[in-house]
Write an enzyme that holds these catalytic residues in place. Structure first.
Site: not given
Ligand code: GRF
Length: 210
Positions: A11-13, A95, A98, A112, A114, A184
């Site tokens: 969940g870092s994003n 992952l 959808i 999304n 990537h 990201e």
């Molecule tokens: C990220 O590298 C994103 O690009 C990919 O999955 C990873 C998720 O990381 N789709 P996080 O859970 O947001 O830390």
């Protein structure tokens, strides 16, 4: 703009979206949704009082922990998104594919992130460290995240934005992952902001960020 964030991992994003000062007055995260019962990203959602949901069958009900998450089907999820007036779905490390009926309903409203420069290094099985291993093995000299619209197949939707980082000096896939992740966390909030401002448009079949 009301958004829903789909996650499967750390969940870092999601955290980057929550932390973004620029998004603070622009968006509201109505729900965090996962396909994983014990998804670390849920901790982040919970600590910000964001409702959490798990996509699964009622058979998994007994596996639920004492968190505040609820188990729902894709049909219930679709109803929930409508009920919450969700305008944008953000896949941040989600992952699973959808289902088509949601893709159709949210055409050009699902994005999304990537961790590589699409259209290379994408598709089924290309997630997490697998992506960075493939980039490393190819001897590519640059990598970087791609944010794209989601269509019916993995990583093939139209590209909204990309960032590049030099990886010519790396000695492991993990090093690539680290450099790409930093970008990201910048590009995802950037794209969400542009969409919220109506600055992502489709022109002559191309996505243009103005
Ligand atoms: C990220 O590298 C994103 O690009 C990919 O999955 C990873 C998720 O990381 N789709 P996080 O859970 O947001 O830390």
């Amino acid at each position: 703009m009301k958004i829903a964030v789909f996650v499967s991992g750390r969940g870092s994003n999601l955290q980057a979206i929550i932390n973004s000062g620029e998004l603070r007055n622009l968006i509201e995260i109505k729900a965090v949704i996962s396909d994983k019962l014990d998804c670390p990203a849920f901790e982040i959602a919970r600590s910000h009082s964001i409702p959490t949901y798990i996509i699964g069958s009622p058979r998994s009900e007994h596996l639920l922990k004492a968190g505040n998450e609820r188990l729902i089907s894709y049909n219930e999820l679709s109803d929930l998104l409508i009920q919450f007036n969700v305008e944008l779905i953000v896949l941040a490390g989600f992952l699973k594919l959808i289902p088509d009926f949601i893709i159709k309903r949210y055409k050009f409203r699902i994005i999304n992130i990537h961790p590589a420069l699409l259209p290379s290094f994408g598709g089924k099985g290309m997630y997490g460290i697998n992506v960075h291993k493939a980039v490393f093995d190819s001897s590519a000299k640059v990598s970087g995240p791609t944010v794209h619209f989601v269509d019916e197949t993995f990583d093939t939707g139209k590209i909204i934005a990309q960032r590049c980082v030099d990886i010519s000096d790396v000695s492991s896939p993990e090093e690539i992952a680290e450099r790409v992740l930093k970008l990201e966390h910048e590009i995802l909030p950037f794209v969400i902001k542009k969409i919220a401002e109506g600055k992502v448009i489709i022109e002559g079949g191309r996505v243009v960020v103005v």
